[in-house]
Design a protein around this motif. Structure first.
Motif, PDB file in Angstrom:
ATOM      1  N   LEU A  14      32.904  17.392  78.746  1.00  0.00           N
ATOM      2  CA  LEU A  14      32.825  17.854  80.186  1.00  0.00           C
ATOM      3  C   LEU A  14      34.041  18.047  80.815  1.00  0.00           C
ATOM      4  O   LEU A  14      34.091  19.238  81.726  1.00  0.00           O
ATOM      5  CB  LEU A  14      32.142  16.484  80.973  1.00  0.00           C
ATOM      6  CG  LEU A  14      31.825  16.631  82.447  1.00  0.00           C
ATOM      7  CD1 LEU A  14      30.714  17.708  82.705  1.00  0.00           C
ATOM      8  CD2 LEU A  14      31.706  15.298  83.094  1.00  0.00           C
ATOM      9  N   ILE A  15      35.251  17.713  80.212  1.00  0.00           N
ATOM     10  CA  ILE A  15      36.345  17.773  80.847  1.00  0.00           C
ATOM     11  C   ILE A  15      36.640  19.436  80.399  1.00  0.00           C
ATOM     12  O   ILE A  15      37.089  20.497  81.200  1.00  0.00           O
ATOM     13  CB  ILE A  15      37.451  16.941  80.429  1.00  0.00           C
ATOM     14  CG1 ILE A  15      37.363  15.730  81.028  1.00  0.00           C
ATOM     15  CG2 ILE A  15      39.092  17.756  80.263  1.00  0.00           C
ATOM     16  CD1 ILE A  15      38.443  14.658  80.572  1.00  0.00           C
TER      17      ILE A  15
ATOM     18  N   ILE B 167      34.492  21.755  79.663  1.00  0.00           N
ATOM     19  CA  ILE B 167      33.663  22.725  80.356  1.00  0.00           C
ATOM     20  C   ILE B 167      33.909  22.842  81.776  1.00  0.00           C
ATOM     21  O   ILE B 167      34.115  23.789  82.343  1.00  0.00           O
ATOM     22  CB  ILE B 167      32.001  22.155  80.358  1.00  0.00           C
ATOM     23  CG1 ILE B 167      31.734  22.344  79.082  1.00  0.00           C
ATOM     24  CG2 ILE B 167      31.295  22.911  81.503  1.00  0.00           C
ATOM     25  CD1 ILE B 167      30.104  21.576  78.959  1.00  0.00           C
ATOM     26  N   THR B 168      34.598  21.756  82.409  1.00  0.00           N
ATOM     27  CA  THR B 168      35.212  22.063  83.736  1.00  0.00           C
ATOM     28  C   THR B 168      36.473  22.492  83.880  1.00  0.00           C
ATOM     29  O   THR B 168      36.551  23.551  84.815  1.00  0.00           O
ATOM     30  CB  THR B 168      35.585  20.252  84.120  1.00  0.00           C
ATOM     31  OG1 THR B 168      34.375  19.660  84.061  1.00  0.00           O
ATOM     32  CG2 THR B 168      36.068  20.453  85.500  1.00  0.00           C
TER      33      THR B 168
ATOM     34  N   THR C 260      35.305  26.129  83.540  1.00  0.00           N
ATOM     35  CA  THR C 260      34.701  26.719  84.632  1.00  0.00           C
ATOM     36  C   THR C 260      35.732  26.885  85.809  1.00  0.00           C
ATOM     37  O   THR C 260      35.659  27.756  86.419  1.00  0.00           O
ATOM     38  CB  THR C 260      33.617  25.523  85.221  1.00  0.00           C
ATOM     39  OG1 THR C 260      32.854  25.347  84.101  1.00  0.00           O
ATOM     40  CG2 THR C 260      33.278  25.751  86.570  1.00  0.00           C
ATOM     41  N   HIS C 261      36.661  26.075  85.635  1.00  0.00           N
ATOM     42  CA  HIS C 261      37.975  26.160  86.568  1.00  0.00           C
ATOM     43  C   HIS C 261      38.558  27.550  86.223  1.00  0.00           C
ATOM     44  O   HIS C 261      38.821  28.175  87.414  1.00  0.00           O
ATOM     45  CB  HIS C 261      38.945  24.955  86.386  1.00  0.00           C
ATOM     46  CG  HIS C 261      39.982  24.949  87.635  1.00  0.00           C
ATOM     47  ND1 HIS C 261      41.073  25.840  87.421  1.00  0.00           N
ATOM     48  CD2 HIS C 261      39.981  23.999  88.596  1.00  0.00           C
ATOM     49  CE1 HIS C 261      41.724  25.462  88.535  1.00  0.00           C
ATOM     50  NE2 HIS C 261      41.174  24.475  89.345  1.00  0.00           N
TER      51      HIS C 261
END
Length: 162
Positions: free
Chosen positions: A24-25, A27-28, A31-32
């Motif tokens: 998730l980190i 992907i985040t 995404t960021h």
């Protein structure tokens, strides 16, 4: 269930959760990064749009100035045409008045000419009468002369002098 199994299961759940959080980190973070790239691209696009809009505003201002100048020139042209039209109408009116005066003068001249022609005709008639009278007078004079000659001849015959 034993404590060890529970701990194993908790550790397994923790590892699973830890992997999911790391994923998730990641992907985040991706995404960021994508968001930051999009923001940079958007900033570039917005800057370009701002420049385009500023250029269009300048073009619109130029068009407004040109349109204002064209409108003023067109108005001035119409005004000149109106003034010229008024001048032409005034000239036509003066020409019509002059034409009417000339026509009146021509009518008077024609009337005078007709009177003069009548006087000439009358004068010619009078001349012809006078000529006829003169001819008769000449004929009478010739007769009288002839008679005088005959009388003189007769007198000479009747009174011969030497």
């Amino acid at each position: 269930m034993g404590l060890e199994k529970r701990v194993e299961r908790l550790e397994s759940n923790f590892d699973s959760l830890d992997g999911a959080v790391r994923n998730l980190i990641k992907i985040t973070g991706e995404t960021h990064q994508i968001i930051q790239e999009n923001q940079r691209e958007n900033r570039i696009r917005f800057d370009q749009h701002d420049r385009d809009i500023a250029s269009l505003k300048g073009d619109v201002a130029d068009l407004k100035r040109g349109l204002s100048a064209l409108t003023a020139a067109t108005f001035a042209g119409f005004k000149r045409c109106d003034e010229q039209h008024a001048d032409v109408l005034a000239h036509i009116k003066r020409s019509d008045e002059q034409h009417a005066k000339t026509q009146a003068q021509l009518r008077r001249s024609d009337e005078q000419h007709a009177k003069t022609q009548e006087q000439i005709r009358q004068s010619n008639d009078q001349h012809a009468k006078t000529q006829a009278q003169l001819k008769r007078s000449d004929e009478q004079h010739a007769k009288t002369q002839e008679q005088l000659k005959q009388l003189e001849l007769l007198i000479r015959q009747l009174h011969p002098t030497n």
